[in-house]
Scaffold this active site. Structure first.
Site, PDB file in Angstrom:
ATOM      1  N   SER A  68       0.791  -1.231   0.000  1.00  0.00           N
ATOM      2  CA  SER A  68       0.000   0.000   0.000  1.00  0.00           C
ATOM      3  C   SER A  68       0.825   1.283   0.000  1.00  0.00           C
ATOM      4  CB  SER A  68      -0.958   0.019   1.187  1.00  0.00           C
ATOM      5  OG  SER A  68      -1.996  -0.889   0.960  1.00  0.00           O
ATOM      6  N   LYS A  71       0.205   3.367  -3.003  1.00  0.00           N
ATOM      7  CA  LYS A  71      -1.072   4.051  -3.284  1.00  0.00           C
ATOM      8  C   LYS A  71      -0.956   5.563  -3.519  1.00  0.00           C
ATOM      9  CE  LYS A  71      -3.980   0.590  -0.943  1.00  0.00           C
ATOM     10  NZ  LYS A  71      -4.608   0.265   0.357  1.00  0.00           N
ATOM     11  N   TYR A 194      -3.297  -3.323 -10.173  1.00  0.00           N
ATOM     12  CA  TYR A 194      -3.203  -2.963  -8.759  1.00  0.00           C
ATOM     13  C   TYR A 194      -2.299  -3.945  -7.996  1.00  0.00           C
ATOM     14  CZ  TYR A 194      -4.557  -2.629  -3.862  1.00  0.00           C
ATOM     15  OH  TYR A 194      -4.522  -2.542  -2.491  1.00  0.00           O
ATOM     16  N   TYR A 246      -5.068   4.892   7.717  1.00  0.00           N
ATOM     17  CA  TYR A 246      -6.409   4.284   7.843  1.00  0.00           C
ATOM     18  C   TYR A 246      -7.079   4.599   9.179  1.00  0.00           C
ATOM     19  CZ  TYR A 246      -3.759   1.242   4.613  1.00  0.00           C
ATOM     20  OH  TYR A 246      -2.934   0.748   3.657  1.00  0.00           O
ATOM     21  N   VAL A 264       1.369  -3.620   4.048  1.00  0.00           N
ATOM     22  CA  VAL A 264       1.300  -4.852   4.844  1.00  0.00           C
ATOM     23  C   VAL A 264       2.547  -5.733   4.775  1.00  0.00           C
ATOM     24  CG1 VAL A 264      -1.198  -5.144   5.053  1.00  0.00           C
ATOM     25  CG2 VAL A 264      -0.022  -6.013   3.013  1.00  0.00           C
TER      26      VAL A 264
HETATM   27  N1  GLN Z   1      -1.984  -5.509  -1.780  1.00  0.00           N
HETATM   28  C1  GLN Z   1      -2.538  -5.326  -0.473  1.00  0.00           C
HETATM   29  C2  GLN Z   1      -4.058  -5.463  -0.486  1.00  0.00           C
HETATM   30  O1  GLN Z   1      -4.690  -5.010  -1.374  1.00  0.00           O
HETATM   31  C3  GLN Z   1      -2.124  -3.984   0.053  1.00  0.00           C
HETATM   32  C4  GLN Z   1      -2.693  -3.714   1.437  1.00  0.00           C
HETATM   33  C5  GLN Z   1      -1.788  -2.912   2.333  1.00  0.00           C
HETATM   34  O2  GLN Z   1      -0.587  -2.858   2.156  1.00  0.00           O
HETATM   35  N2  GLN Z   1      -2.387  -2.328   3.372  1.00  0.00           N
HETATM   36  O3  GLN Z   1      -4.630  -6.020   0.393  1.00  0.00           O
END
Ligand code: GLN
Length: 314
Positions: A68, A71, A194, A246, A264
């Protein structure tokens, strides 16, 4: 008393590294099976200053996937291509107070995802990057990250395949977005794009330069290349500040006070505008998906150097 950053930062990160190395709280992300195999002992801290100097400790060259942390950067790419009004017509800019993978994060009237830092918003943003096929659509994303980090980048195919196979939740989100005409075209192709941006391989030094480029108004501090406009960097930082962490964005703003983004796989970046980019990698994450050691290091650095953007001491 505020310490002078450049003089003491290396000894500070050495100290924090030693302090938190024994900390094995948290777990490796397991909903993407390939990420569960990460070595919990990996730990690195890197800080890139806007003058291009870097300070680091630990396994700062160890590769991991961006997840993420990608993003805000892909949002910046789309923002520069399509402009604010179009972006706002598809994705909002409001924090949710919910988890990154919530499937109900669509606004009541417009059905826009609340913001581009949660999965629904990020999938909507990736779907805007068009091309004849996934490879052609991936190309500007690869180029973008190459400009940020200053060298070529690759995808970790095992992580990509692993996420693609198990992404039932993200697939549900993408179907909902298609139903509400937030995304168009082939759902699987947008998801592939993605997942690929999430599977980009970087190391902690790279992360520090992603952050430092934003701190420097879009100019990569080492290559001096203009990666994006200062207005886009500013908008990305606003979103990272309000939504990047978040459901702990408020607590983060209160305790750290810096725009930030977690992933993550255990990467975490924070930006001190006009000064530096801070990156931590440690694959043990908490229930919100943030690196446990990363959060601890950032809280301590922010406190020690009074880094909050609202501090009157800088
Ligand atoms: N690729 C992961 C997902 O879509 C990214 C989530 C994250 O890093 N918080 O769940």
């Amino acid at each position: 008393m505020k310490e002078s950053i450049q003089d003491s930062i290396q000894s500070t990160i050495n100290e924090l590294y030693q302090k938190y190395l024994p900390c094995l709280e948290g777990y490796t992300a397991n909903y993407i099976p390939e990420l569960a195999h990460a070595d919990p002992h990996e730990f690195a801290i890197a800080i890139a200053m806007v003058d291009g100097s870097v300070f680091h400790i630990g396994s700062e060259l160890k590769n991991f996937t961006l997840q993420s942390v990608s993003k805000p950067f892909v949002y910046g790419l789309a923002l520069e291509a399509f402009g604010r009004p179009y972006m706002l017509s598809k994705v909002g800019v409001e924090p949710t107070g919910d988890a990154f993978n919530s499937i109900i994060e669509l606004e009541k009237q417009s059905h826009r995802p609340y913001n581009p830092m949660i999965n629904s918003g990020a999938i909507a943003v990736s779907s805007m990057i068009k091309g004849k096929n996934t490879a052609e659509r991936l190309d500007p994303i690869l180029k973008l990250f190459e400009n940020y980090v200053g060298h070529s980048v690759n995808i970790d195919d095992n992580v990509f395949q692993s996420e693609k196979k198990t992404a039932h939740r993200n697939r549900a989100i993408a179907n909902l977005l298609k139903h509400f005409q937030i995304i168009d075209g082939d759902i699987e192709e947008s998801l592939d794009l993605y997942f690929k941006q999430c599977s980009l391989l970087v190391n902690t030094l790279d992360l520090s330069f992603l952050a430092a480029t934003l701190a420097n108004g879009g100019i990569q501090p080492k290559t001096k290349k203009k990666v994006l406009n200062p207005e886009s960097a500013r908008d990305m930082l606003s979103l990272m500040f309000s939504c990047g962490m978040y459901d702990s964005a408020g607590e983060w703003a209160y305790s750290v006070g810096l725009p930030a983004k977690s992933g993550v796989s255990g990467g975490l970046i924070a930006v001190v505008p006009g000064k530096m980019g801070i990156a931590v990698y440690s694959p043990l994450i908490d229930e919100r998906g943030h690196s446990v050691r990363g959060v601890k290091v950032l809280k301590e650095l922010a406190h020690r150097y009074d880094l909050s953007v609202f501090s009157n001491s800088h």
